[in-house]
Motif scaffolding. Structure first.
Motif, PDB file in Angstrom:
ATOM      1  N   PHE A  91       0.767  -1.045   0.093  1.00 18.11           N
ATOM      2  CA  PHE A  91       0.037   0.102   0.083  1.00 18.11           C
ATOM      3  C   PHE A  91       0.816   1.199   0.022  1.00 18.11           C
ATOM      4  O   PHE A  91       0.623   2.317  -0.834  1.00 18.11           O
ATOM      5  N   LEU A  92       1.912   1.393   0.909  1.00 12.60           N
ATOM      6  CA  LEU A  92       2.773   2.568   0.972  1.00 12.60           C
ATOM      7  C   LEU A  92       3.773   2.796  -0.244  1.00 12.60           C
ATOM      8  O   LEU A  92       3.929   3.935  -0.662  1.00 12.60           O
ATOM      9  N   ILE A  93       4.011   1.646  -0.934  1.00 11.22           N
ATOM     10  CA  ILE A  93       4.723   1.749  -2.173  1.00 11.22           C
ATOM     11  C   ILE A  93       3.781   2.049  -3.471  1.00 11.22           C
ATOM     12  O   ILE A  93       4.132   2.982  -4.201  1.00 11.22           O
ATOM     13  N   ALA A  94       2.901   1.193  -3.545  1.00 11.82           N
ATOM     14  CA  ALA A  94       1.998   1.269  -4.741  1.00 11.82           C
ATOM     15  C   ALA A  94       0.888   2.348  -4.735  1.00 11.82           C
ATOM     16  O   ALA A  94       0.785   3.166  -5.869  1.00 11.82           O
ATOM     17  N   VAL A  95       0.369   2.398  -3.644  1.00  6.80           N
ATOM     18  CA  VAL A  95      -0.725   3.530  -3.580  1.00  6.80           C
ATOM     19  C   VAL A  95      -0.156   4.869  -3.085  1.00  6.80           C
ATOM     20  O   VAL A  95      -0.583   5.816  -3.779  1.00  6.80           O
TER      21      VAL A  95
END
Length: 349
Positions: A141-145
């Motif tokens: 989530f932190l990387i992709a979103v």
């Protein structure tokens, strides 16, 4: 309106370039081939130096057992690095997942390790997998979103998950692990010679190879790593796919944590602090490119075994372990150099 087909020379280019190349040239250009030769050479050398100790069934059994947990971690790391990402948290997530499973099984059995049955063990497995998957989902989530660089995200979750593992048991290891788990999965064998821990690791590795090399998920992984923007324009949900890849890596870290628990009959917090670096080194030594878009599970398997063979061979031949660090470092640098050289040659065409 009719859509014209691509020019004939473009249609024939892939087959013309690949199909006419001799097998020898194709092998010579493959990272996996060269790294496999290094592994074979190491086995031959140590077998010649210590013929009565190294090439034995016991040696190879212990080699397989000692690499099983790292192999499971490295399979997940292969997917991440192919997407041109990195995950520094897998070792800490492994520790956290093992700690969660250990605490759950301890609570369910009342601390009675010899009395815990398979129902308790199954719940512990689910707890480990859920714990690992949760950290993987957070990373994704932190990387992709959120768009935070993978290095920063996983560096943060590496510390956070390790700190959480310490908090769960006040910095101490959980040692009341079900005896049947240690005896059956940790040290049990099938067919008289094959350790059960190795069988589990092999099955997971084969599933990972199938997923990467034969499915749409694998094709998307290569596409995202080769050119994320191009993959997005081709209709691939890059954000969604990266979320899945990091979640998969967390899931496998959870499984690895449970396998470690079975083998050591303890959470062994201090034993896995460098597993993240070992997994990255194994994947890169196996020919997976740090730049993304290139890699294989077979190469990762070979990359996992090179340091293990070096360590075992040095121990048997009474060579200091410090030389192993030098040798592994040299192989790692050579693998990255070879990858860069191949990329420059390909881009210059």
């Amino acid at each position: 309106m009719s859509v014209s087909s691509p020019p004939k020379d473009i249609q024939e280019a892939p087959d013309a370039g690949f199909g006419k190349r001799p097998l020898g040239k194709r092998l010579a250009g493959a990272n996996t081939f060269w790294i496999a030769l290094v592994l074979v050479a190491l086995i031959v050398v140590f077998s010649a130096i210590a013929p009565g100790e190294f090439p034995t069934l016991f040696t190879f059994q212990t080699l397989l057992i000692e690499t099983s947990v790292l192999l499971v971690l490295s399979v997940g790391m292969t997917f991440v690095i192919i997407t041109s990402g990195i995950d520094l948290s897998v070792g800490s997530v492994l520790i956290f997942a093992g700690m969660v499973a250990g605490k759950v099984m301890e609570a369910m059995s009342g601390g009675n390790a010899s009395g815990a049955g398979w129902g308790v063990i199954l719940v512990g497995l689910v707890a480990a997998v859920v714990a690992g998957t949760a950290w993987g989902l957070l990373n994704g989530f932190l990387i992709a979103v959120a768009g935070i660089p993978p290095l920063i995200v996983t560096l943060g979750t590496m510390g956070a998950s390790l700190g959480a593992a310490y908090l769960l048991n006040n910095g101490s290891d959980v040692r009341s692990i079900p005896v049947v788990l240690n005896q059956t999965l940790g040290y049990g064998t099938s067919f008289g010679v094959v350790p059960n821990l190795v069988i589990v690791a092999v099955v997971i590795t084969l599933i990972g190879a199938w997923l990467l090399h034969t499915t749409k998920f694998g094709r998307y992984t290569f596409a995202v790593g080769s050119n994320a923007e191009g993959a997005r324009r081709a209709g691939i949900g890059v954000t969604r796919h990266l979320l899945k890849v990091y979640t998969l890596t967390g899931f496998l870290a959870g499984v690895a944590g449970f396998l470690s628990l079975a083998y050591y009959a303890s959470t062994t917090i201090s034993a896995h602090t460098t597993d993240n670096l070992n997994a990255i080194a194994a994947v890169v030594m196996g020919g997976t490119s740090l730049f993304g878009g290139v890699g294989s599970v077979l190469g990762t398997v070979i990359g996992v075994f090179i340091p293990a063979v070096l360590k075992k061979g040095f121990n048997i031949t009474h060579v200091q372990d410090f030389w192993q660090m030098i040798a592994v470092g040299a192989v790692l640098v050579a693998a990255v150099w070879f990858d860069q050289r191949r990329r420059r040659r390909r881009n210059s065409r």
